[in-house]
Enzyme design. Sequence first.
Site, short mmCIF file in Angstrom:
data_model
loop_
_atom_site.label_atom_id
_atom_site.label_comp_id
_atom_site.label_asym_id
_atom_site.label_seq_id
_atom_site.Cartn_x
_atom_site.Cartn_y
_atom_site.Cartn_z
N ALA A 42 -82.17 51.30 3.72
CA ALA A 42 -83.22 52.29 3.85
C ALA A 42 -84.04 52.20 2.35
O ALA A 42 -83.24 52.24 1.28
CB ALA A 42 -82.99 53.45 4.26
N ASP A 84 -70.73 57.53 7.70
CA ASP A 84 -70.58 56.27 8.08
C ASP A 84 -69.07 56.11 8.43
O ASP A 84 -68.26 56.40 7.42
CB ASP A 84 -70.89 55.16 7.30
CG ASP A 84 -72.28 54.79 7.05
OD1 ASP A 84 -73.11 55.18 8.05
OD2 ASP A 84 -72.82 54.27 6.25
N SER A 125 -83.34 57.69 3.22
CA SER A 125 -82.26 57.56 3.98
C SER A 125 -81.55 58.92 4.38
O SER A 125 -81.58 59.92 3.42
CB SER A 125 -81.27 56.87 2.78
OG SER A 125 -79.81 57.08 3.37
N HIS A 178 -78.59 59.57 4.25
CA HIS A 178 -77.38 59.69 3.54
C HIS A 178 -77.95 60.53 2.27
O HIS A 178 -77.01 61.25 1.71
CB HIS A 178 -76.89 58.30 2.87
CG HIS A 178 -76.05 57.48 4.05
ND1 HIS A 178 -74.85 58.14 4.58
CD2 HIS A 178 -76.21 56.50 4.75
CE1 HIS A 178 -74.45 57.25 5.32
NE2 HIS A 178 -75.40 56.52 5.60
N TRP A 215 -71.63 52.76 13.62
CA TRP A 215 -70.84 53.51 12.54
C TRP A 215 -71.70 54.84 12.04
O TRP A 215 -71.07 55.59 11.29
CB TRP A 215 -70.30 52.37 11.54
CG TRP A 215 -71.76 51.78 10.80
CD1 TRP A 215 -72.44 52.88 9.72
CD2 TRP A 215 -72.21 50.83 11.02
NE1 TRP A 215 -73.45 51.97 9.36
CE2 TRP A 215 -73.71 50.53 10.03
CE3 TRP A 215 -72.31 49.80 11.91
CZ2 TRP A 215 -74.29 49.57 10.03
CZ3 TRP A 215 -72.79 48.69 11.96
CH2 TRP A 215 -73.91 48.48 10.90
N HIS A 216 -73.15 54.57 12.03
CA HIS A 216 -73.76 55.70 11.14
C HIS A 216 -74.14 56.89 12.23
O HIS A 216 -74.87 56.91 13.35
CB HIS A 216 -74.88 55.08 10.85
CG HIS A 216 -75.99 56.02 10.14
ND1 HIS A 216 -76.07 55.93 8.90
CD2 HIS A 216 -76.83 57.05 10.63
CE1 HIS A 216 -77.13 56.98 8.42
NE2 HIS A 216 -77.42 57.73 9.59
N GLU A 254 -76.30 50.79 14.69
CA GLU A 254 -75.30 50.87 13.78
C GLU A 254 -74.47 51.95 14.28
O GLU A 254 -74.40 53.10 14.38
CB GLU A 254 -76.10 51.57 12.75
CG GLU A 254 -76.72 50.81 11.81
CD GLU A 254 -77.26 51.33 10.43
OE1 GLU A 254 -76.68 52.45 9.96
OE2 GLU A 254 -77.88 50.58 9.33
N GLN A 276 -79.07 55.21 -3.77
CA GLN A 276 -79.95 54.42 -2.50
C GLN A 276 -80.82 53.23 -3.12
O GLN A 276 -81.09 52.27 -2.61
CB GLN A 276 -80.59 55.44 -1.72
CG GLN A 276 -81.31 54.81 -0.34
CD GLN A 276 -80.26 54.47 0.69
OE1 GLN A 276 -79.21 55.22 0.72
NE2 GLN A 276 -80.36 53.35 1.49
#
Length: 274
Positions: free
Chosen positions: A171, A185, A176, A178, A236-237, A234, A150
């Site tokens: 981020a 995503d 994040s 993630h 896709w997230h 977003e 990240q």
Amino acid sequence: MPQNNGRVSMRLRRLITLSVVGALLIGTAGVLGLPKILSDQAANLPETIQTIADQVQAKPVTIFDPPKHSIDEADSIWVVVNKHRQISPLKYQPTNLVFPTLPKPKVQNPFGLQLREEAALATEEMAAALSEEGIGTLILNSGFRTYKNQQGLYNRTRDTRGLAVAEKLSARPGHSEHQLGLAADFSVKGQGCVIMVCFGNTEAGRWIAENAHEYGFVLRYPKGYKPITGFQYEPWHFRYVGVELATEMKTNGIKTLEEFWGLDAAPDYLAPAG
Ligand SMILES: [Zn+2]
């Protein structure tokens, strides 16, 4: 004797008087409703218990109040991470990372990404449903990222496109989802708009937004909620929070985790970039 008789009669008269007064008092009390009050109280007793029971029922104890899972601990599937709430510890790494088992791994997981076990399973289930519904083949474009990944992503964006863009789109490390291994995503093969806002208008983008809760995912950065989430739309997230929470949010039309948990809106970081 007459004296004695007199005394007796006096006692008798007092006794009679007392009895009459007593009877009168009891009678009056009856008229005034004293025994009625007592009997009403007795009658009210079960009613009072029922009222208390009703009050207890009126404030149901659910899995959300108090929360069944922590919203602060990085290991919790309900943890809320945003621009005000960094991951703790900052370089947290989940222990149960796995590769999702997808029918076409080279197509569906082209970057060989991992997710936390729960999120990986949810991805597998959603991919299967998407395929069965004839919507297409789900692709995992981003999954778990380490703190260092990240940091690299954020720094690259900052160095190539400037600090303002990095702050807006990427981020900061430690902020994040993630890094939790709970964010994915998604895109769908052949439908384009990969990691683009237009994904929300594709058949797949619409289907995922509509059905993701059934697999435990929430669209984390919905359109028009940047003042709360800190991130632009977003489509896709998706963030894995489990079916219970995702469904509760969907059913009640609550779009963000911040609103669901009554947390501060987090449009910006608390400290300047450093
Ligand atoms: Zn993402």
